[in-house]
Write a protein that holds these residues in place. Structure first.
Motif, PDB file in Angstrom:
ATOM      1  N   ASP A   1       0.829  -1.209   0.000  1.00  0.00           N
ATOM      2  CA  ASP A   1       0.000   0.000   0.000  1.00  0.00           C
ATOM      3  C   ASP A   1       0.865   1.260   0.000  1.00  0.00           C
ATOM      4  N   VAL A   2       1.586   1.452  -1.095  1.00  0.00           N
ATOM      5  CA  VAL A   2       2.374   2.676  -1.276  1.00  0.00           C
ATOM      6  C   VAL A   2       2.266   3.063  -2.746  1.00  0.00           C
ATOM      7  N   GLN A   3       1.469   4.102  -3.014  1.00  0.00           N
ATOM      8  CA  GLN A   3       1.215   4.525  -4.397  1.00  0.00           C
ATOM      9  C   GLN A   3       0.815   3.326  -5.257  1.00  0.00           C
ATOM     10  N   TRP A   4      -0.019   2.473  -4.680  1.00  0.00           N
ATOM     11  CA  TRP A   4      -0.370   1.196  -5.302  1.00  0.00           C
ATOM     12  C   TRP A   4      -0.876   1.358  -6.730  1.00  0.00           C
ATOM     13  N   CYS A   5      -0.240   0.665  -7.645  1.00  0.00           N
ATOM     14  CA  CYS A   5      -0.645   0.553  -9.049  1.00  0.00           C
ATOM     15  C   CYS A   5      -0.773   1.894  -9.769  1.00  0.00           C
ATOM     16  N   THR A   6      -0.054   2.905  -9.291  1.00  0.00           N
ATOM     17  CA  THR A   6      -0.116   4.208  -9.959  1.00  0.00           C
ATOM     18  C   THR A   6       0.862   4.294 -11.113  1.00  0.00           C
TER      19      THR A   6
ATOM     20  N   TYR B   1      10.167   3.825 -13.257  1.00  0.00           N
ATOM     21  CA  TYR B   1       9.391   3.932 -12.031  1.00  0.00           C
ATOM     22  C   TYR B   1       8.595   2.655 -11.763  1.00  0.00           C
ATOM     23  N   ASP B   2       8.415   2.367 -10.486  1.00  0.00           N
ATOM     24  CA  ASP B   2       7.486   1.303 -10.086  1.00  0.00           C
ATOM     25  C   ASP B   2       6.866   1.667  -8.750  1.00  0.00           C
ATOM     26  N   SER B   3       5.700   1.158  -8.511  1.00  0.00           N
ATOM     27  CA  SER B   3       4.981   1.479  -7.272  1.00  0.00           C
ATOM     28  C   SER B   3       4.546   0.196  -6.581  1.00  0.00           C
ATOM     29  N   GLY B   4       4.221   0.316  -5.293  1.00  0.00           N
ATOM     30  CA  GLY B   4       3.720  -0.831  -4.544  1.00  0.00           C
ATOM     31  C   GLY B   4       4.786  -1.741  -3.988  1.00  0.00           C
TER      32      GLY B   4
ATOM     33  N   MET C   1      22.577  -4.596  -7.467  1.00  0.00           N
ATOM     34  CA  MET C   1      22.222  -3.245  -7.036  1.00  0.00           C
ATOM     35  C   MET C   1      21.810  -3.240  -5.566  1.00  0.00           C
ATOM     36  N   ILE C   2      22.079  -2.120  -4.894  1.00  0.00           N
ATOM     37  CA  ILE C   2      21.516  -1.840  -3.575  1.00  0.00           C
ATOM     38  C   ILE C   2      20.654  -0.599  -3.760  1.00  0.00           C
ATOM     39  N   LEU C   3      19.346  -0.799  -3.707  1.00  0.00           N
ATOM     40  CA  LEU C   3      18.405   0.262  -4.063  1.00  0.00           C
ATOM     41  C   LEU C   3      17.806   0.914  -2.822  1.00  0.00           C
ATOM     42  N   LEU C   4      17.770   2.237  -2.851  1.00  0.00           N
ATOM     43  CA  LEU C   4      17.140   3.041  -1.808  1.00  0.00           C
ATOM     44  C   LEU C   4      15.810   3.544  -2.334  1.00  0.00           C
ATOM     45  N   PRO C   5      14.905   3.953  -1.453  1.00  0.00           N
ATOM     46  CA  PRO C   5      13.659   4.583  -1.926  1.00  0.00           C
ATOM     47  C   PRO C   5      13.994   5.908  -2.626  1.00  0.00           C
ATOM     48  N   TYR C   6      13.237   6.307  -3.644  1.00  0.00           N
ATOM     49  CA  TYR C   6      11.953   5.711  -4.001  1.00  0.00           C
ATOM     50  C   TYR C   6      11.973   5.143  -5.401  1.00  0.00           C
ATOM     51  N   GLY C   7      11.005   4.234  -5.645  1.00  0.00           N
ATOM     52  CA  GLY C   7      10.856   3.690  -6.973  1.00  0.00           C
ATOM     53  C   GLY C   7       9.779   4.388  -7.771  1.00  0.00           C
ATOM     54  N   TYR C   8       8.858   5.071  -7.078  1.00  0.00           N
ATOM     55  CA  TYR C   8       7.706   5.632  -7.789  1.00  0.00           C
ATOM     56  C   TYR C   8       7.831   7.127  -8.066  1.00  0.00           C
ATOM     57  N   LYS C   9       8.946   7.733  -7.677  1.00  0.00           N
ATOM     58  CA  LYS C   9       9.132   9.166  -7.934  1.00  0.00           C
ATOM     59  C   LYS C   9      10.617   9.491  -7.887  1.00  0.00           C
ATOM     60  N   ASP C  10      10.952  10.694  -8.363  1.00  0.00           N
ATOM     61  CA  ASP C  10      12.347  11.126  -8.377  1.00  0.00           C
ATOM     62  C   ASP C  10      12.807  11.638  -7.021  1.00  0.00           C
ATOM     63  N   ASP C  11      11.875  12.042  -6.174  1.00  0.00           N
ATOM     64  CA  ASP C  11      12.247  12.506  -4.836  1.00  0.00           C
ATOM     65  C   ASP C  11      12.894  11.377  -4.047  1.00  0.00           C
ATOM     66  N   VAL C  12      13.781  11.728  -3.146  1.00  0.00           N
ATOM     67  CA  VAL C  12      14.416  10.735  -2.289  1.00  0.00           C
ATOM     68  C   VAL C  12      13.868  10.863  -0.876  1.00  0.00           C
ATOM     69  N   SER C  13      14.144   9.859  -0.041  1.00  0.00           N
ATOM     70  CA  SER C  13      13.632   9.872   1.329  1.00  0.00           C
ATOM     71  C   SER C  13      14.362  10.930   2.147  1.00  0.00           C
ATOM     72  N   LYS C  14      13.785  11.302   3.259  1.00  0.00           N
ATOM     73  CA  LYS C  14      14.379  12.340   4.112  1.00  0.00           C
ATOM     74  C   LYS C  14      15.716  11.905   4.694  1.00  0.00           C
ATOM     75  N   ASP C  15      15.944  10.602   4.765  1.00  0.00           N
ATOM     76  CA  ASP C  15      17.206  10.086   5.310  1.00  0.00           C
ATOM     77  C   ASP C  15      18.147   9.608   4.204  1.00  0.00           C
ATOM     78  N   HIS C  16      17.958  10.124   3.001  1.00  0.00           N
ATOM     79  CA  HIS C  16      18.689   9.598   1.845  1.00  0.00           C
ATOM     80  C   HIS C  16      20.202   9.689   2.018  1.00  0.00           C
TER      81      HIS C  16
END
Length: 454
Positions: A264-269, A367-370, A318-333
């Motif tokens: 349940d994170v930007q599911w199927c968007t 991009y990917d979501s969910g 690869m070692i992947l950090l969030p996010y997959g559904y947008k270009d913004d990165v997490s606050k702790d990036h």
């Protein structure tokens, strides 16, 4: 002749755990294609959608972009047509895997006569079917009762039990948690092999590794060796390259949800499909699947204690950090990048293998979501990483057994680097705590000196 083939099929089923009904990939090929222009990419997307091709990299048609490698399995019935089309449009390609079935047969031979009957004979450099993994879990629990608890996570669609280990010394204090899951995607066998390897390493080295010995007193490892059990079993019995779970849809005309598109994170968007016939089908609703719901429920219940959430996949290094559904990165990036970069450096020291590190959308180029990794970040877990293990496409999802050991060794090195970070920054005896003690002592001395002299 038919009788002979039937006897051979039964013999293969007995010796190798196979099935007479297995999906065959005879003369299917995996092509490496590099679209040069946006028009090329658009044409490849159209072909992929029309033929419902099995994309390996990227795993969604929308991820096909100019200049980026595409790895795609072409059914034998379409191989010549595909190559003719690529030549017609002047799109460069090469053959990664000449015959998919031959590679599967070569890399995944399993002899039931060699079935492990005890932990002493369990071979961590081989892939194991689910019945052996269930037995292995029981034996781990029995042998290491002081350190290991086997717990029920939930049930699959086909009513199989999902279990996980809690590994750590009992404590009356609330402990931190490092959470690891493997096998979300059924065909990614090396991910499942890693979880077993890592459990072995924890249990065999904690008495000689001073840092791990301290960590286990204040941290519990929660490890899910096989998350998508129905799908994993299906890859052993019927269709080696199956990816999803086995829930039926459209009155049984198609099966399976991509469990890493169901959170349940930007599911199927974006970067997921509502077509149940595709590999990236996101399901009928967020967390619709029993497996996803069970994992999300457990993580939610212990969320304040989780320091690291690690989900293991393949392939791509690869070692992947969030996010997959947008270009913004997490606050702790920035902090996450520092920790992941250190882990990658340690990993490279092991077998000179360097992984790409960075935000998912940036590194994989689409991009990917969910996904569980993005979901874990959005519910407040600071360190959430998705590992894509070996290889780079030479073998794809059929990584040979002789690469299990080096893959698991280098990945264990990376994870243990993260464990050291927890040791140094989150435990009561951490460097920060020691520094705080020294600062307090220094202030006390100054205060005492001031009092005596005034």
């Amino acid at each position: 002749m038919k009788l002979v083939l039937w006897i051979l099929c039964l013999l293969g089923t007995f010796l190798y755990g196979g099935s007479c009904l297995k999906v065959q990939y005879n003369r299917d090929q995996v092509l490496r294609i590099i679209p040069q222009t946006a028009k090329h990419a658009e044409h490849l997307q159209e072909l992929t959608n029309r033929w419902l091709l099995d994309l390996w990299q990227p795993n969604i048609p929308e991820g096909i972009n100019a200049g980026r490698e595409v790895h795609v399995r072409i059914p034998s019935s379409h191989v010549n047509e595909m190559k003719d089309t690529l030549l017609q449009y002047d799109i460069p390609y090469s053959v990664l895997i000449d015959d998919v079935q031959q590679m599967i047969d070569m890399n995944n031979v399993y002899n039931k006569k060699m079935k492990a009957v005890s932990l002493e004979t369990y071979d961590y450099t081989q892939y194991h079917p689910m019945d052996e993994i269930y037995d292995w879990m029981d034996q781990i629990k029995e042998k290491h009762q002081d350190l290991v608890t086997k717990l029920y996570l939930g049930s699959t669609y086909e009513r199989r039990s999902i279990y996980y280990f809690r590994i750590g010394w009992p404590s009356e204090k609330k402990k931190k948690v490092i959470f690891i899951d493997c096998g979300i995607h059924a065909r990614e066998w090396v991910s499942v092999a890693f979880c077993q390897w890592f459990v072995k390493e924890l249990l065999s080295t904690h008495q000689t590794d001073a840092i791990l010995a301290k960590v286990l007193k204040e941290v519990d490892f929660y490890i899910v060796p096989v998350f998508n059990i129905d799908g994993y079993i299906y890859t052993w019995t019927t269709e080696r390259l199956w990816r999803k779970n086995r829930a039926p849809f459209n009155n049984g005309t198609c099966y399976g949800v991509d469990l890493n598109r169901n959170f349940d994170v930007q599911w199927c968007t974006i970067g997921a499909s509502r077509n149940c016939s595709t590999n990236t089908f996101c399901g009928p609703s967020p967390a619709s699947e029993l497996e996803t719901k069970a994992l999300a429920g457990l993580i939610e219940s212990i969320k304040p204690s989780i320091v690291f959430y690690l989900t293991m996949h393949s392939y791509g290094k690869m070692i992947l950090l969030p996010y997959g559904y947008k270009d913004d990165v997490s606050k702790d990036h920035e902090l996450m990048m520092k920790v992941a970069t250190k882990a990658n450096e340690k990993m490279k020291e092991k077998h000179n293998n360097e992984y790409a590190v960075g935000a998912s959308a940036s590194v994989i180029g689409y991009y990917d979501s969910g996904s569980s990794g993005d979901w874990a970040t959005d519910i407040g877990i600071t360190f959430s990483y998705t590992f894509e293990l070996r290889d780079n496409g030479t073998y794809g999802f059929q990584l040979p057994p002789d690469q299990i050991k080096p893959t698991c060794e280098e990945t264990t090195t990376a994870v243990m680097s993260m464990v050291e970070y927890v040791h140094d920054n989150y435990l009561e005896n951490s460097a920060m705590a020691v520094t705080a003690v020294w600062i307090n002592m220094f202030i006390s001395v100054i205060c005492l000196h001031y009092t005596v002299n005034h």
